[in-house]
Structures are given as C-alpha cells and as structure tokens.
Write a protein that holds these residues in place. Structure first.
Motif, PDB file in Angstrom:
ATOM      1  N   PHE A  44       0.842  -1.206   0.000  1.00  0.00           N
ATOM      2  CA  PHE A  44       0.000   0.000   0.000  1.00  0.00           C
ATOM      3  C   PHE A  44       0.880   1.259   0.000  1.00  0.00           C
ATOM      4  O   PHE A  44       0.596   2.240  -0.675  1.00  0.00           O
ATOM      5  CB  PHE A  44      -0.899   0.059   1.241  1.00  0.00           C
ATOM      6  CG  PHE A  44      -1.659  -1.206   1.521  1.00  0.00           C
ATOM      7  CD1 PHE A  44      -2.372  -1.849   0.519  1.00  0.00           C
ATOM      8  CD2 PHE A  44      -1.664  -1.759   2.794  1.00  0.00           C
ATOM      9  CE1 PHE A  44      -3.087  -3.011   0.787  1.00  0.00           C
ATOM     10  CE2 PHE A  44      -2.372  -2.926   3.064  1.00  0.00           C
ATOM     11  CZ  PHE A  44      -3.078  -3.553   2.059  1.00  0.00           C
ATOM     12  N   THR A 104       0.227   4.101   7.446  1.00  0.00           N
ATOM     13  CA  THR A 104      -0.462   3.296   6.435  1.00  0.00           C
ATOM     14  C   THR A 104      -1.589   2.462   7.049  1.00  0.00           C
ATOM     15  O   THR A 104      -2.699   2.434   6.522  1.00  0.00           O
ATOM     16  CB  THR A 104       0.553   2.389   5.692  1.00  0.00           C
ATOM     17  OG1 THR A 104       1.496   3.232   5.023  1.00  0.00           O
ATOM     18  CG2 THR A 104      -0.136   1.502   4.664  1.00  0.00           C
ATOM     19  N   LEU A 105      -1.313   1.797   8.159  1.00  0.00           N
ATOM     20  CA  LEU A 105      -2.294   0.862   8.726  1.00  0.00           C
ATOM     21  C   LEU A 105      -3.006   1.432   9.969  1.00  0.00           C
ATOM     22  O   LEU A 105      -2.380   2.106  10.793  1.00  0.00           O
ATOM     23  CB  LEU A 105      -1.607  -0.448   9.128  1.00  0.00           C
ATOM     24  CG  LEU A 105      -0.853  -1.196   8.022  1.00  0.00           C
ATOM     25  CD1 LEU A 105      -0.192  -2.446   8.602  1.00  0.00           C
ATOM     26  CD2 LEU A 105      -1.789  -1.574   6.873  1.00  0.00           C
ATOM     27  N   SER A 106      -4.266   1.079  10.120  1.00  0.00           N
ATOM     28  CA  SER A 106      -4.996   1.427  11.354  1.00  0.00           C
ATOM     29  C   SER A 106      -4.278   0.866  12.570  1.00  0.00           C
ATOM     30  O   SER A 106      -4.200   1.514  13.616  1.00  0.00           O
ATOM     31  CB  SER A 106      -6.419   0.855  11.312  1.00  0.00           C
ATOM     32  OG  SER A 106      -7.186   1.489  10.322  1.00  0.00           O
ATOM     33  N   SER A 127      -5.178   6.110   4.901  1.00  0.00           N
ATOM     34  CA  SER A 127      -5.682   4.769   4.581  1.00  0.00           C
ATOM     35  C   SER A 127      -6.093   4.023   5.841  1.00  0.00           C
ATOM     36  O   SER A 127      -6.091   2.808   5.864  1.00  0.00           O
ATOM     37  CB  SER A 127      -4.575   3.979   3.865  1.00  0.00           C
ATOM     38  OG  SER A 127      -3.383   4.034   4.628  1.00  0.00           O
ATOM     39  N   ASN A 128      -6.424   4.759   6.890  1.00  0.00           N
ATOM     40  CA  ASN A 128      -6.814   4.142   8.158  1.00  0.00           C
ATOM     41  C   ASN A 128      -8.334   4.092   8.180  1.00  0.00           C
ATOM     42  O   ASN A 128      -8.991   5.115   8.314  1.00  0.00           O
ATOM     43  CB  ASN A 128      -6.288   4.955   9.347  1.00  0.00           C
ATOM     44  CG  ASN A 128      -4.819   5.351   9.190  1.00  0.00           C
ATOM     45  OD1 ASN A 128      -4.444   6.474   9.491  1.00  0.00           O
ATOM     46  ND2 ASN A 128      -4.007   4.441   8.674  1.00  0.00           N
ATOM     47  N   THR A 129      -8.881   2.884   8.019  1.00  0.00           N
ATOM     48  CA  THR A 129     -10.323   2.776   7.818  1.00  0.00           C
ATOM     49  C   THR A 129     -11.064   2.130   8.988  1.00  0.00           C
ATOM     50  O   THR A 129     -12.274   1.991   8.945  1.00  0.00           O
ATOM     51  CB  THR A 129     -10.623   1.973   6.525  1.00  0.00           C
ATOM     52  OG1 THR A 129     -10.122   0.638   6.677  1.00  0.00           O
ATOM     53  CG2 THR A 129      -9.987   2.607   5.307  1.00  0.00           C
ATOM     54  N   ALA A 130     -10.328   1.713  10.021  1.00  0.00           N
ATOM     55  CA  ALA A 130     -10.988   1.085  11.175  1.00  0.00           C
ATOM     56  C   ALA A 130     -11.894   2.082  11.896  1.00  0.00           C
ATOM     57  O   ALA A 130     -11.678   3.297  11.833  1.00  0.00           O
ATOM     58  CB  ALA A 130      -9.940   0.554  12.152  1.00  0.00           C
ATOM     59  N   PHE A 178      -7.614  -2.964  11.553  1.00  0.00           N
ATOM     60  CA  PHE A 178      -8.527  -2.692  10.441  1.00  0.00           C
ATOM     61  C   PHE A 178      -9.335  -3.941  10.086  1.00  0.00           C
ATOM     62  O   PHE A 178     -10.556  -3.883   9.897  1.00  0.00           O
ATOM     63  CB  PHE A 178      -7.741  -2.174   9.227  1.00  0.00           C
ATOM     64  CG  PHE A 178      -8.255  -2.690   7.914  1.00  0.00           C
ATOM     65  CD1 PHE A 178      -9.459  -2.244   7.396  1.00  0.00           C
ATOM     66  CD2 PHE A 178      -7.548  -3.666   7.212  1.00  0.00           C
ATOM     67  CE1 PHE A 178      -9.951  -2.758   6.201  1.00  0.00           C
ATOM     68  CE2 PHE A 178      -8.027  -4.182   6.025  1.00  0.00           C
ATOM     69  CZ  PHE A 178      -9.234  -3.725   5.517  1.00  0.00           C
ATOM     70  N   LEU A 230      -4.800  -8.043   5.107  1.00  0.00           N
ATOM     71  CA  LEU A 230      -3.960  -7.124   4.342  1.00  0.00           C
ATOM     72  C   LEU A 230      -3.650  -7.764   2.982  1.00  0.00           C
ATOM     73  O   LEU A 230      -4.249  -8.783   2.640  1.00  0.00           O
ATOM     74  CB  LEU A 230      -2.711  -6.773   5.141  1.00  0.00           C
ATOM     75  CG  LEU A 230      -3.024  -6.117   6.506  1.00  0.00           C
ATOM     76  CD1 LEU A 230      -1.739  -5.770   7.246  1.00  0.00           C
ATOM     77  CD2 LEU A 230      -3.892  -4.859   6.353  1.00  0.00           C
ATOM     78  N   ASN A 254     -10.637  -3.693   2.137  1.00  0.00           N
ATOM     79  CA  ASN A 254      -9.725  -2.643   1.690  1.00  0.00           C
ATOM     80  C   ASN A 254      -8.283  -3.138   1.544  1.00  0.00           C
ATOM     81  O   ASN A 254      -7.503  -2.561   0.810  1.00  0.00           O
ATOM     82  CB  ASN A 254      -9.772  -1.468   2.667  1.00  0.00           C
ATOM     83  CG  ASN A 254      -9.263  -0.197   2.041  1.00  0.00           C
ATOM     84  OD1 ASN A 254      -9.539   0.066   0.868  1.00  0.00           O
ATOM     85  ND2 ASN A 254      -8.494   0.570   2.793  1.00  0.00           N
TER      86      ASN A 254
END
Ligand code: PYR
Length: 389
Positions: A44, A104-106, A127-130, A178, A230, A254
């Motif tokens: 990502f 990049t990550l939640s 890009s943190n969607t949690a 996430f 992921l 995602n």
C-alpha cells in the motif's frame, strides 16, 4: 578545529535556545509523510508515496502556499507499531513538520496517532479505515472513508451479481485492527441482508498457509467468501481457496484494494469484488487532472491508496493557504501554526481527486460517492479493477 567539548557546548546552547524561544516554520514548508516504504504494508505504502509526490509536484507548480513551496519529508513507518511511532517522533521533533499524512495501517495509527495528538500536530490518516480512528484525539482526522461506509457496498454488489447467495463464510486477520473492524461490519451487513454466516475463520497477517481455514470453508458449501486481511495474506488466501476448489464469489476488503496484490494471487485474483473509496473515472476537475498525470507517468489508472495520499497533502496545502492569507506561513511560530492548521483543516471544504469533501466534528471524512470494482486479470501478474454499476 572541531573540539568535542565545543560541540557539546554548542549543542547545549542550541537546545536551550530552542526550548526558550519560538521555533519558526521552515521554508519550503515541511509536511511529513509517514507511510510503509518497507515490509508487506509497502504494497500500500509505495502507492501512497507516488500519490504524495504527485501532489507535491503538482501543488508546487501551482504556487505552493502563497508562493512558498512545500517540501514532503518522508519517514518509513515499515509495517508495525514501533516503526510508525519512530517515524512520527522524527517528523514531530527532528523534521519539525507542520502536519503528518500517515500512517499506512490502522493497527499503526492506534499506537502512533496519540503521540502526534499529545504534541498537538495534525494528522491526516490516508488509509486508516478502522472504526475509532478520528476519535483517537482532536488532532487526528482522516481522508480514508471508514469500513462502515465502504464494506457494505461490496456485499450488496455480490448479491446483485448472484441474488441466490444464502450461505457465506467469513475470514479475517485477527492481529490487525482494520481487519477486525472491517469483519465486524461485513458480518453485521451479512445478517442485515438475511445471509447465513456458516463459518467465521481467523488467521494472522503473517500467515502463508491457509489449509485449515480453506478446509473449513469448503466443508460448509458456501456461495460467498468474505475476506478481511492485508494484501499479502489475503492474496495467498484467495489463491489457496481457488487451488483447493472453491468456485463461488469472493468479496475482499480494503486490504485487497491494490494492484500490488495481483502478482500474489495471480490469475486466482480474477473476479474478486472490492469496494472502493475512489474511482479513476470520478468526474471532478481535480480528479481528471490527477488521473491524467498519474496515467501519463505510470501507464495505468491511479489506485485508491495513491489518490487518498494525494488528497491528504492537498488538504494540508489548501488549509495552509487560508492561514497564509492571515499571516505569511514563514512568520508563524511552529506550535501555533500546527494548532491553527488543525482548526482550519477541519472547517474547510476541498475539491480533491476523491470528489468534494469536508470533515465531521470528529475529523472523519465526509465524502459524496463510493464505488465497487471487480478484479479482471489479463495474465498471471497484470490486471485491472473494473468498476461496476
Ligand atoms: C487500514 O489499515 O485501515 C486499511 O484500510 C488497510
């Protein structure tokens, strides 16, 4: 001569000065980009670097902030919490950035964001969607729409393609914030749509062998498999599902939203359904420009992660421009500017490649349109996301 004692003394003097006096904002204006340039999360992160760099080039060519250019400062977060914390600390205290686009990550955001929040440095999650990211603190916002807004769309699209779907299997990475957040939404949506969740299987983002989970799924004879993980783990899981004989539809979350995943599942990626917060065909002028520039350089449509990173940089620049009208950025004290920038970005409205956007009172993105795509593979490495109606 460079005497060690002289160096120590000048260091002490420097730190006294920076403690005692206000720190001005550097020129060009430093904006931090803390994304995964190494590790599996770089599937990502590399797209995010491209998106951010395009924004820097593009926005500086259009005058930057009232004639002053911006300068992106990159710190690699790698894929874990420690990497993100280290990157954030460097950007805040060493690079003196005005704000941070990242991580990049939640899973990383829940550890690193509180550091920026305490330091009163605005963060835009790319890009943190949690669930719960903007609620980490007053200085934390995001340009990545949450799983609550995105995930249900993929399931509804799967039912459009095959209205006979009744029985589903759900799989998720239990060591990733996430993925656990997204699977909760997938499972709730499945129940709301009267689907029977026949089995829920867990894995780790570091797993490579999914025989146990795939065997359990095959034993249930389901019509749909829903995966939250992921890129690397989900890609391998899809490959093994198909190799062991699963023939039904697959919905990915995602974590599958990147063409970097195509070489992992190869031809087995074909047909996977993934909801999106971005479409290359989005009709706004901002997106037409971005998509054209991206395509000219990379010979393919821009992916969501690049568009979101671009948007993060743009939001900072647009908000800085408003502040620059009040007082030139170079004349601001850095701490004051960070606080004012956070306030300003939350009240602004932005015309971005994601379309028109603003933020709610928590700092969550308010976005107009979402999309669903299906992966179409050309060969074992290359494919495209085909957007569905
Ligand atoms: C997240 O970590 O939030 C992603 O959506 C990948």
């Amino acid at each position: 001569m460079n005497h060690p004692l002289k160096n120590t003394l000048s260091l002490m003097l420097l730190s006294t000065l920076s403690l005692g006096s206000a720190q001005k904002v550097a020129s060009p204006i430093p904006i931090g980009i803390a994304v995964a340039q190494t590790s599996n999360a770089s599937l990502f992160g590399q797209e995010q670097v491209i998106g951010a760099r395009l924004a820097e080039k593009f926005l500086n060519a259009r005058g930057g902030v009232g004639g002053t250019p911006i300068k992106l400062v990159f710190q690699d977060t790698s894929g874990d919490e420690a990497g993100a914390i280290n990157a954030f600390q460097n950007l805040i205290s060493k690079d003196n950035v005005v704000g941070i686009v990242g991580p990049t990550l939640s899973q990383q955001a829940f550890s690193a964001d509180p550091i920026a929040d305490r330091a009163k440095v605005p963060v835009l999650g790319p890009s943190n969607t949690a669930k719960g990211i903007p609620q980490i603190g007053a200085y934390i916002s995001r340009v990545s729409a949450p799983v609550t807004a995105i995930a249900p769309n993929a399931l509804k699209q799967a039912l459009k393609i095959n209205p006979k779907i009744k029985k589903v299997a759900v799989l998720y990475a239990q060591n990733d914030a996430f993925s656990t957040s997204e699977t909760g939404i997938f499972q709730q949506t499945a129940k709301d749509l009267d689907l029977n969740v026949a089995t829920v299987q867990k894995f780790q983002t570091t797993d490579n062998d999914f025989t146990t989970q795939v065997t359990a799924v095959l034993g249930e004879n389901v019509d749909l498999v829903i995966i939250s993980g992921l890129a690397n783990d989900s890609g391998n899981l899809i490959k093994q599902l198909r190799q062991l004989g699963y023939k039904g539809l697959i919905v990915g979350g995602n974590g599958l939203n990147s063409s970097s995943m195509f070489p992992i599942c190869g031809q087995y990626c074909d047909g996977v359904i993934v909801a999106q917060a971005y479409s290359p065909t989005q009709s706004s002028a901002a997106n037409q420009l971005f998509a054209r520039e991206y395509k000219a350089q990379y010979k393919k449509d821009p992916p969501q992660f690049a568009a979101q990173a671009y948007t993060g940089v743009q939001v900072f620049v647009d908000a800085l421009k408003v502040l620059d009208h009040k007082k030139k950025i170079a004349d601001w004290d850095l701490s004051d500017l960070r606080i004012a920038l956070n306030k300003q970005l939350l009240i602004g409205k932005y015309k971005t490649p994601l379309g028109d956007l603003s933020f709610d009172k928590d700092g969550d993105i308010v976005q107009q349109a979402f999309y669903v795509a299906q992966i179409k593979m050309k060969d074992t490495k290359n494919g495209t996301f085909v957007f569905l109606k």
